[in-house]
Design an enzyme around this catalytic site. Structure first.
Site, mmCIF file in Angstrom:
data_model
loop_
_atom_site.group_PDB
_atom_site.id
_atom_site.type_symbol
_atom_site.label_atom_id
_atom_site.label_comp_id
_atom_site.label_asym_id
_atom_site.label_seq_id
_atom_site.Cartn_x
_atom_site.Cartn_y
_atom_site.Cartn_z
ATOM 1 N N SER A 250 0.798 -1.266 0.006
ATOM 2 C CA SER A 250 0.093 -0.003 0.065
ATOM 3 C C SER A 250 0.714 1.331 -0.026
ATOM 4 O O SER A 250 1.863 1.080 0.117
ATOM 5 C CB SER A 250 -0.987 -0.046 1.394
ATOM 6 O OG SER A 250 -0.225 0.268 2.181
ATOM 7 N N LYS A 251 0.547 2.577 0.025
ATOM 8 C CA LYS A 251 0.978 3.658 -0.045
ATOM 9 C C LYS A 251 2.041 3.646 1.178
ATOM 10 O O LYS A 251 2.878 4.219 0.918
ATOM 11 C CB LYS A 251 0.002 4.820 0.240
ATOM 12 C CG LYS A 251 -0.725 5.152 -1.332
ATOM 13 C CD LYS A 251 -0.310 6.387 -1.625
ATOM 14 C CE LYS A 251 -0.926 6.872 -2.972
ATOM 15 N NZ LYS A 251 -2.274 6.721 -3.086
ATOM 16 N N ARG A 252 1.595 3.055 2.194
ATOM 17 C CA ARG A 252 2.448 3.132 3.193
ATOM 18 C C ARG A 252 3.823 2.563 3.251
ATOM 19 O O ARG A 252 4.790 2.795 3.671
ATOM 20 C CB ARG A 252 1.570 2.212 4.653
ATOM 21 C CG ARG A 252 2.094 2.264 5.727
ATOM 22 C CD ARG A 252 0.911 1.896 6.800
ATOM 23 N NE ARG A 252 0.312 0.741 6.148
ATOM 24 C CZ ARG A 252 0.636 -0.430 6.563
ATOM 25 N NH1 ARG A 252 1.788 -0.454 7.299
ATOM 26 N NH2 ARG A 252 0.302 -1.535 5.923
#
Ligand code: GLU
Length: 487
Positions: A250-252
């Site tokens: 994910s973006k994380r």
């Protein structure tokens, strides 16, 4: 099924323009590209833009830019599915004639009620085949009312089908688990399944290499190929990419658009090397592979079944290796746009190329990304450094001896004839014992005075690149800072 080499290899990258391409998408593109290049085949770019509601402005351009940045040149395309509607309609007509598909007139409200009912009964959502066996009269009556229709596939009600995935092996599915899925929507656009199958066939795609998430679509595709009397291509579903904590990327985890990695100063060759290892390996050890080596060795046999794990530290390390492999000139050329972009506005542009080259020669060994270069070197370019007297003294020196030391160093430096690192060292080293200071203390003091930081490239080389004038001016300022400070 055909074997890899019987037919010319033709593969495609078929993104939907519904978002900016991220690591996973581009890894798929790369594997297709490597496979095509390895077999001397063709790499096709096809934009699957049949879902107009989900289209995101600018993403087609971003897809092409990302491929171009990484050097994944395509041999054909881009083809746009939205420009091929007539083809999908014609083939749908032939399917209707052969009764492999049927028109469904169910209203969205009816379908919604049906779904709610299924949910209440804890049944999987599935079309109840209400329109599958309409009589001719019923159909004509519905047609005259002008209600809109979709085209659905007539799924066999029993039996099973087996196909072979080049990575997962043999996969069997029971027909009764499958829905009468939609092929053509009421707006005349095909669904992914229909357009994808038709195009793969018409574009003579030999191998479909795509992400694991599409494996569950293959049964529908295989049945559609069969209904059309077409031979399916070979399938190879690539392992999912997970974050270091083994959850979906994910973006994380840095699953940003691939163009963001370009902005952050990763080199295309490092990025391709890194992406190639997300799901493929040469052996258990080799990490660094040039584009030519990747092309030479790439094979589906060495694509794993299990998830690949994205590791940012490894990417940074690898990028550092590729940065160090550049000649100084290439490094300067690559880093220049980053310096231009990120050095403070107060630094005069255009930057002096030979000064930049001297500066960069000192940090090429250390930089992991090009975006780090401005941070690592900004003190070279600054007009004035900002630091505190305490940083100069480093908790080890008193103000008075520090002022004396800087003044003495300035005096010697003013007289140096050849301003180079070896000469500077030969002059400053003996000064430490003359002043009764350890070299560590003296050099630490001078380092902060000329760079404003405690960790910087080697002192004498740094001073050599900075030049006499700037060094003397900075030593002078250091004395002023100290004079304004009381212990
Ligand atoms: N349009 C699909 C995607 O966006 C393509 C899947 C496939 O390669 O068949 O991923």
């Amino acid at each position: 099924m055909r074997s890899a080499l019987e037919t010319p290899v033709r593969v495609r990258f078929a993104p939907s323009p519904t978002g900016y391409p991220h690591l996973g998408n581009i890894r798929t593109a790369l594997f297709n590209w490597l496979f095509a290049r390895h077999h001397g085949g063709k790499f096709i770019l096809r934009i699957e833009d049949t879902d107009s509601a989900r289209k995101v402005e600018g993403t087609v351009e971003a897809i092409m830019e990302s491929l171009q940045w990484l050097g994944l040149n395509w041999d054909e395309g881009p083809y746009f599915q939205s420009q091929r509607l007539a083809i999908y309609h014609e083939i749908t007509r032939s399917l209707l004639e052969k009764r492999h598909v049927y028109l469904c007139y169910c209203s969205p409200q009816r379908l919604e009620t049906m779904r709610q009912e299924q949910a209440r009964r804890k049944q999987p959502p599935k079309y109840d085949r209400h329109c599958r066996d309409l009589t001719e009269e019923e159909r004509s009556r519905l047609e005259t009312t002008g209600v809109s229709s979709v085209v659905r596939f007539k799924m066999p009600l029993e039996g099973e089908t087996t196909f072979c995935d080049l990575i997962h092996g043999s996969v069997t599915f029971r027909h009764d688990t499958l829905d009468d899925f939609i092929l053509l929507k009421s707006d005349g656009y095909p669904t992914y399944h229909l357009a994808n199958v038709i195009d793969d066939h018409l574009m003579a795609v030999s191998h479909v290499l795509r992400a694991d998430e599409w494996l569950s679509s293959v049964p529908r595709h295989v049945l559609l190929y069969r209904a059309l009397d077409w031979q399916p291509p070979q399938f190879a579903h690539l392992p999912i990419i997970l974050g270091p904590d083994r959850t979906r990327l994910s973006k994380r985890h840095g699953a940003t658009a691939i163009t963001e990695y370009q902005r952050q100063g990763y080199l295309p060759d490092a990025m391709t090397n890194f992406l190639a290892l997300l799901g493929w390996s040469l052996d258990d050890r080799t990490e660094l592979l040039s584009r030519d080596e990747l092309t030479k060795h790439f094979s589906l046999e060495r694509v794993g079944k299990t998830a690949a794990v994205f590791n940012r530290d490894k990417l940074d390390w690898m990028n550092g290796v590729y940065l160090r492999q550049l000649s100084l000139d290439e490094f300067v050329q690559q880093a220049m746009p980053f310096l231009d972009r990120d050095l403070p506005e107060s630094v005069k542009r255009p930057l002096d190329k030979s000064f930049v080259s001297g500066v960069l020669s000192l940090i090429q060994e250390r930089a992991r990304t090009l975006a780090e270069v401005p941070q690592l070197t900004s003190f070279f370019f600054a007009d004035e450094l900002q630091y505190d007297a305490r940083l100069l003294l480093g908790g080890k020196l008193e103000t008075k001896p520090a002022v004396q030391a800087i003044t003495a160093a300035s005096k010697r430096l003013a007289e140096v004839e050849a301003w180079d690192a070896a000469v500077l060292e030969a002059i400053l080293r003996p000064l430490a014992s003359e002043l009764g200071l350890s070299t560590g203390k003296l050099f630490g003091l001078l380092r902060v005075a000329v760079t404003g930081c405690t960790a910087a490239p080697p002192l004498f080389q740094t001073m050599a690149v900075l030049g006499r004038e700037k060094c003397l001016q900075r030593l002078n300022t250091a004395v002023e800072v100290l004079s304004a400070h009381s212990d």
